[in-house]
Design an enzyme around this catalytic site. Structure first.
Site, PDB file in Angstrom:
ATOM      1  N   ASN A   1       7.317  -3.580  -7.037  1.00 18.54           N
ATOM      2  CA  ASN A   1       5.859  -2.669  -6.577  1.00 18.54           C
ATOM      3  C   ASN A   1       4.903  -4.013  -6.494  1.00 18.54           C
ATOM      4  O   ASN A   1       4.692  -4.792  -7.556  1.00 18.54           O
ATOM      5  CB  ASN A   1       5.508  -1.878  -7.558  1.00 18.54           C
ATOM      6  CG  ASN A   1       4.065  -1.269  -6.999  1.00 18.54           C
ATOM      7  OD1 ASN A   1       3.540  -1.815  -6.361  1.00 18.54           O
ATOM      8  ND2 ASN A   1       4.037  -0.145  -8.119  1.00 18.54           N
TER       9      ASN A   1
ATOM     10  N   LYS B   1       5.212  -5.934 -10.332  1.00 20.59           N
ATOM     11  CA  LYS B   1       5.699  -5.037 -11.270  1.00 20.59           C
ATOM     12  C   LYS B   1       7.177  -4.780 -10.861  1.00 20.59           C
ATOM     13  O   LYS B   1       7.620  -4.367  -9.395  1.00 20.59           O
ATOM     14  CB  LYS B   1       5.084  -3.679 -11.232  1.00 20.59           C
ATOM     15  CG  LYS B   1       5.921  -2.746 -12.284  1.00 20.59           C
ATOM     16  CD  LYS B   1       5.026  -1.390 -12.137  1.00 20.59           C
ATOM     17  CE  LYS B   1       5.582  -0.533 -13.439  1.00 20.59           C
ATOM     18  NZ  LYS B   1       4.899   0.958 -13.141  1.00 20.59           N
TER      19      LYS B   1
ATOM     20  N   ARG C   1       8.226  -0.626  -2.794  1.00 23.34           N
ATOM     21  CA  ARG C   1       7.288   0.437  -2.720  1.00 23.34           C
ATOM     22  C   ARG C   1       6.360  -0.319  -1.721  1.00 23.34           C
ATOM     23  O   ARG C   1       5.631  -1.219  -1.723  1.00 23.34           O
ATOM     24  CB  ARG C   1       6.588   0.635  -3.931  1.00 23.34           C
ATOM     25  CG  ARG C   1       5.378   1.680  -3.665  1.00 23.34           C
ATOM     26  CD  ARG C   1       4.685   1.765  -4.966  1.00 23.34           C
ATOM     27  NE  ARG C   1       3.358   2.770  -4.753  1.00 23.34           N
ATOM     28  CZ  ARG C   1       2.065   2.601  -5.117  1.00 23.34           C
ATOM     29  NH1 ARG C   1       1.700   1.363  -5.730  1.00 23.34           N
ATOM     30  NH2 ARG C   1       1.292   3.444  -4.842  1.00 23.34           N
TER      31      ARG C   1
ATOM     32  N   HIS D   1       1.221   9.022  -3.349  1.00 20.05           N
ATOM     33  CA  HIS D   1       1.824   9.248  -4.286  1.00 20.05           C
ATOM     34  C   HIS D   1       3.173  10.043  -3.834  1.00 20.05           C
ATOM     35  O   HIS D   1       3.665  10.767  -4.804  1.00 20.05           O
ATOM     36  CB  HIS D   1       1.132  10.258  -5.314  1.00 20.05           C
ATOM     37  CG  HIS D   1      -0.131   9.417  -5.994  1.00 20.05           C
ATOM     38  ND1 HIS D   1      -1.323  10.191  -6.364  1.00 20.05           N
ATOM     39  CD2 HIS D   1      -0.277   8.209  -6.348  1.00 20.05           C
ATOM     40  CE1 HIS D   1      -1.943   9.023  -6.811  1.00 20.05           C
ATOM     41  NE2 HIS D   1      -1.422   7.949  -6.954  1.00 20.05           N
TER      42      HIS D   1
ATOM     43  N   LEU E   1      -1.499  13.044 -11.949  1.00 20.07           N
ATOM     44  CA  LEU E   1      -2.785  12.611 -12.627  1.00 20.07           C
ATOM     45  C   LEU E   1      -2.842  11.322 -13.343  1.00 20.07           C
ATOM     46  O   LEU E   1      -1.935  11.159 -14.331  1.00 20.07           O
ATOM     47  CB  LEU E   1      -3.402  13.875 -13.469  1.00 20.07           C
ATOM     48  CG  LEU E   1      -3.360  15.484 -12.832  1.00 20.07           C
ATOM     49  CD1 LEU E   1      -3.788  16.310 -14.000  1.00 20.07           C
ATOM     50  CD2 LEU E   1      -4.083  15.128 -11.779  1.00 20.07           C
TER      51      LEU E   1
ATOM     52  N   ARG F   1     -12.561   6.541  -8.442  1.00 18.85           N
ATOM     53  CA  ARG F   1     -12.658   7.115  -6.948  1.00 18.85           C
ATOM     54  C   ARG F   1     -13.264   8.461  -7.079  1.00 18.85           C
ATOM     55  O   ARG F   1     -12.842   9.276  -7.902  1.00 18.85           O
ATOM     56  CB  ARG F   1     -11.271   7.317  -6.247  1.00 18.85           C
ATOM     57  CG  ARG F   1     -10.637   5.935  -5.930  1.00 18.85           C
ATOM     58  CD  ARG F   1      -9.388   6.135  -5.162  1.00 18.85           C
ATOM     59  NE  ARG F   1      -8.688   4.954  -4.924  1.00 18.85           N
ATOM     60  CZ  ARG F   1      -7.146   5.047  -5.276  1.00 18.85           C
ATOM     61  NH1 ARG F   1      -6.883   6.077  -5.871  1.00 18.85           N
ATOM     62  NH2 ARG F   1      -6.550   3.867  -5.382  1.00 18.85           N
TER      63      ARG F   1
ATOM     64  N   GLY G   1      -1.480  13.582 -16.405  1.00 21.77           N
ATOM     65  CA  GLY G   1      -0.696  14.908 -16.551  1.00 21.77           C
ATOM     66  C   GLY G   1       0.359  15.166 -17.712  1.00 21.77           C
ATOM     67  O   GLY G   1       0.395  16.118 -18.339  1.00 21.77           O
TER      68      GLY G   1
ATOM     69  N   GLU H   1       8.790   6.980 -10.600  1.00 22.34           N
ATOM     70  CA  GLU H   1       9.034   6.477  -9.160  1.00 22.34           C
ATOM     71  C   GLU H   1      10.003   5.276  -8.804  1.00 22.34           C
ATOM     72  O   GLU H   1      10.544   5.390  -8.121  1.00 22.34           O
ATOM     73  CB  GLU H   1       7.512   5.918  -8.700  1.00 22.34           C
ATOM     74  CG  GLU H   1       6.277   6.996  -8.880  1.00 22.34           C
ATOM     75  CD  GLU H   1       5.086   6.513  -8.739  1.00 22.34           C
ATOM     76  OE1 GLU H   1       4.637   6.437  -7.481  1.00 22.34           O
ATOM     77  OE2 GLU H   1       4.570   6.128  -9.446  1.00 22.34           O
TER      78      GLU H   1
END
Length: 393
Positions: free
Chosen positions: A12, A19, A93, A182, A209, A241, A332, A382
């Site tokens: 990533n 990452k 990614r 996402h 989230l 945002r 989340g 992910e």
């Protein structure tokens, strides 16, 4: 794939960070991982976790090529050594696949050119993703480089959901439409939720989230609606945002405050959301202030919950039936207070949270056995999803 121990190097690459994770997609075992931050700054930091534990070092890393070299050195010094145990592929990614890429794709010269042509749709992220692909290809010329797109899972959204009611020229010449993001997280969370439910035909709303946040309506494993749009700005309240606002606010601020388009764009992306409401984009800090009785923090918390409940209700109507709500992403997964507040407002659907289940860890059903609506927590993965898509390709 026949070798359960084969690993994929998942990358990533950001504008100032890298990452990475070496993961076995079949078992989910992470053999090594790390993060390089402040690339291009006076001093960069590398944190690497291998079989011997976690190490940290500082040096000057000027660009992506140097960052990848530092990553390989980290693996060599602290394990596992990529020269002795090479991965079977490198999975990248990539933020934006436009309408061209709806699945993981092997990167060749032509695909790279097409990804580069999508830079106007993600000018902050796509160049960094491309730099990561180039650096990895130079370091590992014999390994397949695979692009996995954040937008790909939402390629199944029907035209009525992805079409904006804007001039035809905008839609056709400037590619203005809903793309969603996402996607890798939503694909992972919805797939794991379906497995926990034992229902491939489940209709659910997945709430990713974190500092970035999005909702996704999933019907039988397919995304049919999502909250982010042309960019990641639309939808839920996020760390910095705004999410949904009246589009005319931009013109209003240009007239009354003399703000430029760039200033408005920066404010909505970097100075709004929780940061705009309470001055801090850390949800844990917000929760501490709510617990301490801070009315400003309580209002921000209520705004977040209101927006979430509104999206769940709208997506339930879109789906025609709601079997489950899935919480994923850092907030989340970890904020029991937020889950409780949201589920309490979903009483219309017969949602009842089980406090004992909700206090657990890992992927689990957190609703009561008497609840008509199943509520789940699924930690996102992910990197493993990207690795799985690499080997499936």
């Amino acid at each position: 794939m026949t070798d359960d121990f084969a690993a994929v190097l998942v990358i990533n690459a950001g504008s100032s960070s890298l990452k990475y994770q070496l993961v076995q997609p079949v078992s989910g075992i992470v053999r090594g991982s790390g993060l390089i931050e402040r690339i291009g700054g006076p001093v960069s930091e590398l944190r690497h976790t291998g079989p011997g534990g976690t190490t940290r070092s500082e040096s000057r890393i000027p660009d992506a090529t140097a960052a990848f070299a530092a990553m390989v050195d980290g693996f060599a010094a602290h394990g596992p050594d990529l020269a002795k145990q090479p991965p079977i592929a490198v999975g990248h990614r990539v933020v934006h696949g436009g309408t061209r890429f709806s699945a993981a794709t092997l990167v060749d010269a032509g695909v790279r050119t097409e990804i580069e042509q999508l830079v106007p749709l993600a000018p902050l992220h796509q160049p960094a993703n491309l730099a990561g692909i180039d650096a990895a290809a130079a370091l590992f010329p014999d390994l397949p480089q695979v692009a996995v797109f954040d937008t790909a899972f939402h390629g199944t959204i029907p035209p009525a959901a992805h079409t904006y009611a804007v001039p035809q020229q905008w839609r056709e010449e400037y590619a203005v439409r809903r793309y969603g993001f996402h996607g890798t997280s939503h694909r992972w969370a919805s797939g794991r939720a379906a497995a926990l439910l034992g229902r491939a035909d489940a209709r659910m709303v997945v709430l990713h989230l974190g500092n970035g946040a999005s909702a996704c309506a999933v019907d039988s494993g397919r995304s049919v609606e999502t909250s982010m749009g042309l960019t990641p700005l639309e939808g839920l309240v996020m760390g910095s945002r705004s999410g949904d606002i009246d589009p005319a606010i931009a013109g209003h601020l240009a007239r009354v405050a003399g703000l430029s388009a760039e200033q408005i764009d920066t404010a909505l992306n970097q100075q709004s959301g929780l940061r705009g409401l309470v001055g801090d984009n850390d949800f844990r800090e917000l929760q501490d202030r709510v617990d301490a009785g801070d009315p400003v923090a309580q209002l921000a918390f209520d705004v977040v919950v209101h927006r979430l409940v509104k999206y769940v209700g709208a997506y339930a109507a879109t789906l025609g039936r709601l079997d489950a709500v899935v919480f994923t992403g850092g907030i989340g997964e970890n904020s029991a207070a937020l889950r409780t507040a949201v589920v309490e407002k979903l009483a219309l659907f017969g949602a009842v949270l089980d406090p004992t289940r909700d206090a657990g860890r890992g992927e689990r059903i957190v609703s009561s056995p008497t609840s008509r609506l199943t509520v789940l927590v699924v930690p996102t993965d992910e990197e493993r999803q990207i690795a799985m898509e690499c080997v499936q390709l």
